[in-house]
Write an enzyme that holds these catalytic residues in place. Structure first.
Site, PDB file in Angstrom:
ATOM      1  N   HIS A 174     -68.673  64.996  -8.817  1.00 17.68           N
ATOM      2  CA  HIS A 174     -68.362  65.356  -7.426  1.00 17.68           C
ATOM      3  C   HIS A 174     -67.281  66.420  -7.364  1.00 17.68           C
ATOM      4  O   HIS A 174     -66.491  66.553  -8.284  1.00 17.68           O
ATOM      5  CB  HIS A 174     -67.907  64.120  -6.648  1.00 17.68           C
ATOM      6  CG  HIS A 174     -69.041  63.180  -6.336  1.00 17.68           C
ATOM      7  ND1 HIS A 174     -70.218  63.591  -5.751  1.00 17.68           N
ATOM      8  CD2 HIS A 174     -69.187  61.852  -6.580  1.00 17.68           C
ATOM      9  CE1 HIS A 174     -71.024  62.555  -5.608  1.00 17.68           C
ATOM     10  NE2 HIS A 174     -70.427  61.483  -6.098  1.00 17.68           N
TER      11      HIS A 174
ATOM     12  N   LYS B 134     -69.622  80.073 -12.101  1.00 20.65           N
ATOM     13  CA  LYS B 134     -69.065  80.625 -10.864  1.00 20.65           C
ATOM     14  C   LYS B 134     -68.719  79.452  -9.957  1.00 20.65           C
ATOM     15  O   LYS B 134     -69.573  78.598  -9.685  1.00 20.65           O
ATOM     16  CB  LYS B 134     -70.104  81.535 -10.199  1.00 20.65           C
ATOM     17  CG  LYS B 134     -69.575  82.395  -9.052  1.00 20.65           C
ATOM     18  CD  LYS B 134     -68.708  83.545  -9.560  1.00 20.65           C
ATOM     19  CE  LYS B 134     -68.395  84.535  -8.453  1.00 20.65           C
ATOM     20  NZ  LYS B 134     -69.589  85.306  -8.044  1.00 20.65           N
ATOM     21  N   HIS B 135     -67.484  79.379  -9.525  1.00 15.57           N
ATOM     22  CA  HIS B 135     -67.022  78.298  -8.660  1.00 15.57           C
ATOM     23  C   HIS B 135     -67.319  76.925  -9.266  1.00 15.57           C
ATOM     24  O   HIS B 135     -67.800  76.006  -8.592  1.00 15.57           O
ATOM     25  CB  HIS B 135     -67.625  78.420  -7.269  1.00 15.57           C
ATOM     26  CG  HIS B 135     -67.333  79.727  -6.594  1.00 15.57           C
ATOM     27  ND1 HIS B 135     -66.065  80.266  -6.552  1.00 15.57           N
ATOM     28  CD2 HIS B 135     -68.143  80.622  -5.979  1.00 15.57           C
ATOM     29  CE1 HIS B 135     -66.106  81.422  -5.919  1.00 15.57           C
ATOM     30  NE2 HIS B 135     -67.353  81.661  -5.569  1.00 15.57           N
TER      31      HIS B 135
ATOM     32  N   ASN C 102     -75.314  66.865  -5.487  1.00 11.53           N
ATOM     33  CA  ASN C 102     -76.504  66.497  -6.252  1.00 11.53           C
ATOM     34  C   ASN C 102     -76.935  67.662  -7.138  1.00 11.53           C
ATOM     35  O   ASN C 102     -76.886  68.812  -6.717  1.00 11.53           O
ATOM     36  CB  ASN C 102     -77.649  66.125  -5.314  1.00 11.53           C
ATOM     37  CG  ASN C 102     -77.443  64.786  -4.644  1.00 11.53           C
ATOM     38  OD1 ASN C 102     -77.087  63.817  -5.277  1.00 11.53           O
ATOM     39  ND2 ASN C 102     -77.678  64.736  -3.320  1.00 11.53           N
TER      40      ASN C 102
END
Length: 538
Positions: A538, A289-290, A432
């Site tokens: 990232h 999800k996302h 993180n």
């Protein structure tokens, strides 16, 4: 030195009297040439195209009769001649150009129909070096660029998909093409040659192991225009590069509405993650999800792998992406359709599974024919203001990394297996990242936090919520293995994981406070491994 323009205005309409046809892809060329000939347009052609048109009974002139020179050097030299390029580049309303044409016997070419040697296909098929080089087209790009530059007078076609549009335009214009269409076709032509040259330059960099070429170019072919991007106010489109890596770009969509920008991004993330787990070892499932995993699991069966992945965070999995490392079967499909899911992607699906999915009209099913190789080199790109960043794909594999036990207690065999799995998943979690795994199943995932301790806490909270939802006696983090994709800068992050119940930890190490973290692990009887490999995402 820049060349000054004579500023001769382009005519609105240009009659097509002579057409040059030289194509590698013969799709639709006979039909298009027949339509041109029916309008009395003179046909010029080369090599294989000439043979195809002549075989169809069309009257066609070989380019060699225009150049006065035969094709030589296995066809490498056939159109590189002033009688061809002069006919394409001449400004019809320029007296000096007209005089040069008259002096040298150059005839105008009003329509250029050219597509290129199949360099991209040969490269994708793994052609050897000499074969790939031989499929670098020279004359084609030169003619396309010449015709496109002179679009004030010349119509240029590089794709069979445009034949019908030009045929209709000729009908509407009574044999003439409007300037607006000539401009649009010229823009498409330059985009095509740019993508072609990009493929060639990138292949050279790859073949010669040049990591940072002086110029880096990107090229792609439009696959899909989208209603919007990440948000409704953003425009978006999907381009494919020709890379044959199994995944969303090369998948077969069996049903459902068009994939959105976010669907494609999330589906790619899901499939790349599940590919970390070899189907020959065990079935595996990842729910995304996302672009972050809600749950990942391995099991004896694919159905059980899905159930275990779902159990990690069934709330977040609503409306997510399900990725499988084996063929989707009917039993697993029946489980998946119980919860609203946007996309299922798998190497294949059996007929029973397809029939079950077909009952859910908004659920997309994609099959890829295989899994992407997590060890295969490649590149990731990201734009920044005024440029873009390029980096190699993260191919770190735990089985190829030296794992160093840094604590008094070494992990058990069971803990090692879970640590390896947690490491593989953490590669695909936004930094993180903290990932808890127990018995081949994610217990909690903390993603994208500015503080590592927050990621550890969030993952533990997710695990507690999952335990309540499943009516388990305790969260799966109790007795789990935990991975951190970067080092713990302080002992507090590790202690948070210990508080959640983790008994083994895998992390890169490398902090100036490593000893403090090791001491905390020893004080709590926790086993810890350093990998020396950070896997930020990232």
């Amino acid at each position: 030195m820049a060349v000054a323009s004579k500023k001769i205005p382009a005519p609105d309409l240009v009659n097509i009297r002579t057409a040059l046809l030289s194509v590698s892809d013969k799709q639709g060329i006979v039909e298009f040439a027949t339509a041109l000939a029916a309008r009395g347009i003179k046909l010029l052609s080369t090599g294989g195209t000439h043979k195809a048109l002549a075989a169809a009974g069309l009257e066609v002139t070989d380019v060699s009769s225009v150049t006065g020179f035969p094709e030589i050097m296995d066809g490498r030299v056939k159109t590189l001649h002033p009688n061809v390029h002069g006919g394409l580049l001449a400004i019809r309303d320029d007296e000096d150009h007209q005089a040069a044409m008259s002096q040298h016997g150059i005839e105008s070419i009003d329509l250029a129909v050219i597509n290129l040697y199949p360099f991209e296909k040969v490269r994708a098929a793994g052609g050897d070096y000499p074969t790939t080089v031989e499929n670098i087209d020279i004359g084609g790009p030169a003619m396309i660029r010449a015709a496109a530059k002179n679009h004030a007078y010349v119509t240029v076609l590089t794709d069979p998909a445009d034949y019908d549009e030009v045929t209709q335009a000729l009908e509407a214009g009574n044999g003439a093409i409007h300037y607006t269409l000539r401009q649009q076709l010229a823009a498409r032509a330059y985009a095509r040659t740019a993508a072609y040259d990009a493929a060639i330059s990138n292949w050279f960099a790859e073949a010669l192991a040049i990591e940072t070429p002086r110029h880096r170019t990107l090229g792609g072919t439009l696959r899909q225009e989208m209603r919007y991007g990440e948000n409704p106010h953003q425009s978006a489109a999907f381009y494919v590069t020709g890379d044959k890596r199994p995944g969303v770009a090369n998948a077969v969509q069996h049903q459902g509405k068009q994939l959105s920008y976010n669907n494609i991004n999330d589906t790619d993330a899901a499939f790349e993650l599940v590919a970390e787990f070899s189907p020959s070892v065990s079935p595996a499932c990842a729910i995304i999800k996302h672009a972050n995993p809600c749950g990942v699991a391995r099991a004896e069966t694919l159905t059980e792998a899905y159930r275990r992945a779902l159990a990690c965070d069934s709330q977040s999995a609503f409306g997510g992406i399900v990725a499988l490392n084996q063929m989707l079967d009917g039993e697993t499909a029946s489980e998946i359709v119980k919860l609203f899911t946007e996309v299922i992607i798998a190497p294949d699906a059996d007929e029973e599974a397809k029939a079950i999915i077909a009952a859910k009209k908004n659920l997309r099913l994609l099959t890829t024919g295989g899994l992407p190789d997590p060890r295969a080199r490649g590149f990731n790109y990201r734009t920044v203001a005024g440029g873009f960043l390029v980096q190699g794909r993260d191919t770190a594999m735990i089985d190829e990394i030296e794992m160093k036990v840094v604590t008094e207690r070494a992990p058990t065999e069971t803990e090692i297996e879970d640590l390896k799995m947690a490491f593989a998943i953490a590669k695909h979690v936004k930094s993180n990242a903290i990932v808890y795994v127990k018995d081949g199943q994610t217990a909690g995932i903390g993603a994208g936090q500015m503080s590592r301790i927050d990621s550890a806490r969030i993952a533990a909270i997710k695990a507690e919520e999952a335990a309540r939802a499943a009516d388990w006696p305790e969260p799966k983090t109790k007795g789990s293995a935990v991975a951190s994709e970067a080092f713990f800068p302080f002992a507090d992050g590790l202690l948070s994981a210990v508080a959640a119940g983790a008994t083994a930890v895998i992390q890169p190490g490398g902090s100036i406070r490593d000893q403090e973290v090791i001491d905390a692990a020893n004080e709590n009887g926790v086993a810890m491994i350093f990998t020396g490999t950070r896997t930020f995402r990232h």
